[in-house]
Design a protein around this motif. Structure first.
Motif, mmCIF file in Angstrom:
data_model
loop_
_atom_site.group_PDB
_atom_site.id
_atom_site.type_symbol
_atom_site.label_atom_id
_atom_site.label_comp_id
_atom_site.label_asym_id
_atom_site.label_seq_id
_atom_site.Cartn_x
_atom_site.Cartn_y
_atom_site.Cartn_z
ATOM 1 N N ALA A 13 -0.974 -2.267 -8.169
ATOM 2 C CA ALA A 13 0.024 -3.104 -7.499
ATOM 3 C C ALA A 13 0.799 -3.950 -8.500
ATOM 4 N N GLN A 14 0.102 -4.503 -9.483
ATOM 5 C CA GLN A 14 0.783 -5.334 -10.476
ATOM 6 C C GLN A 14 1.769 -4.507 -11.298
ATOM 7 N N SER A 15 1.376 -3.294 -11.691
ATOM 8 C CA SER A 15 2.254 -2.461 -12.512
ATOM 9 C C SER A 15 3.504 -2.051 -11.747
ATOM 10 N N LEU A 16 3.365 -1.855 -10.446
ATOM 11 C CA LEU A 16 4.474 -1.386 -9.622
ATOM 12 C C LEU A 16 5.354 -2.524 -9.124
ATOM 13 N N LEU A 17 4.732 -3.642 -8.753
ATOM 14 C CA LEU A 17 5.444 -4.718 -8.067
ATOM 15 C C LEU A 17 5.617 -5.969 -8.915
ATOM 16 N N GLY A 18 4.829 -6.083 -9.985
ATOM 17 C CA GLY A 18 4.908 -7.265 -10.828
ATOM 18 C C GLY A 18 4.324 -8.513 -10.202
ATOM 19 N N ILE A 19 3.383 -8.346 -9.265
ATOM 20 C CA ILE A 19 2.795 -9.493 -8.576
ATOM 21 C C ILE A 19 1.268 -9.422 -8.634
ATOM 22 N N SER A 20 0.626 -10.562 -8.398
ATOM 23 C CA SER A 20 -0.831 -10.622 -8.316
ATOM 24 C C SER A 20 -1.291 -10.253 -6.918
ATOM 25 N N GLY A 21 -2.567 -9.909 -6.806
ATOM 26 C CA GLY A 21 -3.154 -9.592 -5.517
ATOM 27 C C GLY A 21 -4.374 -10.451 -5.237
ATOM 28 N N ARG A 55 -9.720 -22.892 -2.583
ATOM 29 C CA ARG A 55 -9.152 -22.719 -1.247
ATOM 30 C C ARG A 55 -7.629 -22.748 -1.405
ATOM 31 N N GLY A 56 -7.031 -21.561 -1.381
ATOM 32 C CA GLY A 56 -5.602 -21.459 -1.614
ATOM 33 C C GLY A 56 -4.827 -21.225 -0.331
ATOM 34 N N TYR A 57 -3.604 -21.707 -0.313
ATOM 35 C CA TYR A 57 -2.729 -21.567 0.858
ATOM 36 C C TYR A 57 -1.465 -20.806 0.454
ATOM 37 N N MET A 58 -1.403 -19.537 0.846
ATOM 38 C CA MET A 58 -0.227 -18.719 0.589
ATOM 39 C C MET A 58 0.869 -19.035 1.591
ATOM 40 N N LYS A 59 2.092 -18.741 1.203
ATOM 41 C CA LYS A 59 3.200 -18.886 2.130
ATOM 42 C C LYS A 59 3.054 -17.867 3.268
ATOM 43 N N GLU A 60 3.222 -18.329 4.488
ATOM 44 C CA GLU A 60 3.124 -17.426 5.632
ATOM 45 C C GLU A 60 4.309 -16.465 5.642
ATOM 46 N N GLY A 61 4.052 -15.250 6.156
ATOM 47 C CA GLY A 61 5.120 -14.256 6.191
ATOM 48 C C GLY A 61 4.594 -12.873 5.893
ATOM 49 N N PRO A 62 5.458 -11.961 5.467
ATOM 50 C CA PRO A 62 5.075 -10.562 5.286
ATOM 51 C C PRO A 62 4.051 -10.367 4.170
ATOM 52 N N VAL A 63 3.083 -9.501 4.430
ATOM 53 C CA VAL A 63 2.074 -9.130 3.442
ATOM 54 C C VAL A 63 1.790 -7.634 3.558
ATOM 55 N N THR A 64 1.145 -7.104 2.541
ATOM 56 C CA THR A 64 0.683 -5.720 2.539
ATOM 57 C C THR A 64 -0.785 -5.704 2.164
ATOM 58 N N ILE A 65 -1.582 -4.930 2.889
ATOM 59 C CA ILE A 65 -3.007 -4.768 2.596
ATOM 60 C C ILE A 65 -3.178 -3.416 1.915
ATOM 61 N N PHE A 66 -3.888 -3.380 0.789
ATOM 62 C CA PHE A 66 -3.907 -2.198 -0.071
ATOM 63 C C PHE A 66 -5.286 -1.973 -0.671
ATOM 64 N N LYS A 67 -5.662 -0.689 -0.820
ATOM 65 C CA LYS A 67 -6.926 -0.347 -1.500
ATOM 66 C C LYS A 67 -6.904 1.122 -1.887
ATOM 67 N N VAL A 68 -7.359 1.436 -3.111
ATOM 68 C CA VAL A 68 -7.548 2.824 -3.521
ATOM 69 C C VAL A 68 -9.040 3.090 -3.676
ATOM 70 N N ALA A 69 -9.425 4.343 -3.479
ATOM 71 C CA ALA A 69 -10.800 4.754 -3.715
ATOM 72 C C ALA A 69 -11.046 4.876 -5.220
ATOM 73 N N GLY A 70 -12.288 4.755 -5.613
ATOM 74 C CA GLY A 70 -12.635 4.781 -7.032
ATOM 75 C C GLY A 70 -12.380 6.109 -7.705
ATOM 76 N N ASN A 71 -12.301 7.184 -6.927
ATOM 77 C CA ASN A 71 -11.952 8.490 -7.506
ATOM 78 C C ASN A 71 -10.507 8.869 -7.208
ATOM 79 N N LEU A 72 -9.746 7.922 -6.673
ATOM 80 C CA LEU A 72 -8.314 8.090 -6.360
ATOM 81 C C LEU A 72 -8.052 9.200 -5.364
ATOM 82 N N SER A 73 -9.071 9.570 -4.597
ATOM 83 C CA SER A 73 -8.909 10.659 -3.630
ATOM 84 C C SER A 73 -8.167 10.208 -2.376
#
Length: 396
Positions: free
Chosen positions: A264-272, A317-335
């Motif tokens: 995600a960081q390489s593609l979007l330039g943001i932290s997760g 305890r962090g407070y993100m700005k409310e609004g659009p988000v994306t939930i993301f996960k890859v498998a360890g074998n990238l399958s």
């Protein structure tokens, strides 16, 4: 980000006429590119390499070129066409030939807006893939004992992403902490126990920075619960700082989570934000995600607390700005992977959960079935903004 355009042209067509059509077509696109013409010497070295099929009758030319192009790049072949001079028909014949020979490819054709959007998206993906080449991610200690599915296939990760997973003994970090001097901290808190824990929390951060430099890492995941007994503190503060500095840093030795964050960081330039679901409402698509650390550059404000499970150290305890988000996960074998967009409705601060707590409503409530029937481990990565299209293109 560099976009290179190479050309295929039949000798039967007048170059002056074809050249005029070429300029008119390319000028209609909202892209920045380098026009290479028929010289394919540096093919495969850019964020995106396009083969502009300018005319029909070019199928044989491409067939003769294919062995050379295959040696230069393993990426899919992207065939750009305006549709003029039978170029679309030729592109279809070429793509059919590629498919018959087990090569991947795509014809990029449509109106100027669609073509521009598609090219810019593919170029961003190509740039991200280039940035991952040679990347080194550290696994400090093994994955936590309870993460029985959260391992990775190092060979597959190296082959497909160009990323090396580097094993680093937990003892190396503990030894580094022992020789790292304590220093004054700038963080403020009214709680005496947290104030006393801050120097060691920052000592862990300083030691991890040394490990990062020693092993030339661009990211890491740490078996952080071992710190509870070894130094009576946590890595939550350190990980929040490292992520904010652009060094991907994950919890509990979860390698797929770390990979997801780095992709995600390489593609979007943001932290997760690495978090695990604490509750799910399958009917509304509302989910509660929580964890004891979050990158400082993801939040509008934060508070210091103890680590939830142990009640010691420093949690965030962090407070993100409310609004659009994306939930993301890859498998360890990238399958396989999971990606779904949603909205961060609100944050909360209940005492019986990990310290950063987010209520997220999925755009498609039916997607909650994934978490209850076929999840990729428990940790998932929360990203600010909607990024499903880009992430799917990166991984498909």
């Amino acid at each position: 980000m560099t976009i290179a355009i190479y050309t295929l042209t039949s000798e039967l067509h007048d170059e002056q006429a074809v050249g005029a059509v070429t300029q008119e077509f390319l000028n209609s696109l909202d892209i920045t590119y380098e026009l290479k013409g028929s010289d394919y010497a540096d093919y495969g070295s850019h964020s995106l390499d396009l083969i502009y099929v300018r005319t029909g009758g070019t199928e044989g030319i491409f067939k003769r070129l294919l062995p050379e192009l295959q040696e230069k790049s393993e990426r899919p072949f992207y065939l750009l066409t305006s549709g003029k001079s039978n170029s679309l028909a030729a592109s279809m014949e070429v793509l059919s030939y590629l498919r018959q020979n087990s090569f991947k490819g795509e014809i990029i054709h449509g109106n100027a807006e669609y073509i521009s959007k598609r090219i810019n998206l593919l170029a961003r993906v190509g740039e991200a893939r280039q940035s991952l080449q040679g990347c080194r991610l550290g696994i400090i200690g093994k994955p936590s004992d309870w993460l029985i599915s959260s391992h990775a296939d190092k060979d597959v990760v190296k082959q497909r992403l160009g990323v090396s997973l580097v094993d680093i003994p937990m003892q190396e970090l503990l030894d580094e902490i022992a020789v790292t001097p304590l220093r004054e901290t700038t963080e403020q808190t009214a709680t005496e126990a947290i104030r006393k824990a801050l120097p060691v929390a920052n000592q862990i951060y300083d030691a991890l920075k040394t490990i990062v430099a020693r092993h030339h890492l661009q990211g890491l995941t740490i078996r952080c619960f071992d710190l509870l007994t070894a130094v009576h503190n946590t890595g939550c503060m350190a990980l929040a700082k490292l992520n904010a500095e652009g060094i991907v840093a994950g919890c509990e030795g979860d390698v797929p989570a770390m990979l997801s964050m780095k992709i995600a960081q390489s593609l979007l330039g943001i932290s997760g934000f690495q978090a695990n679901p604490a509750s799910i409402n399958p009917e509304t698509g509302e989910m509660l995600f929580a964890h004891c650390t979050i990158p400082f550059n993801m939040v509008e404000r934060y508070e210091l607390d103890t680590h939830f499970e142990s009640g010691i150290g420093v949690g965030i305890r962090g407070y993100m700005k409310e609004g659009p988000v994306t939930i993301f996960k890859v498998a360890g074998n990238l399958s396989r992977y999971f990606v779904e967009e949603g909205e961060l409705c609100r944050s909360q601060a209940k005492p019986d959960l990990c310290r950063t707590q987010q209520i997220i409503r999925l755009s498609n409530p039916h997607r909650t079935s994934y978490f209850l029937s076929d999840p990729i481990g428990n940790h998932h990565i929360i990203l600010p903004g909607h990024h499903q299209e880009l992430l799917e293109e990166m991984l498909k």
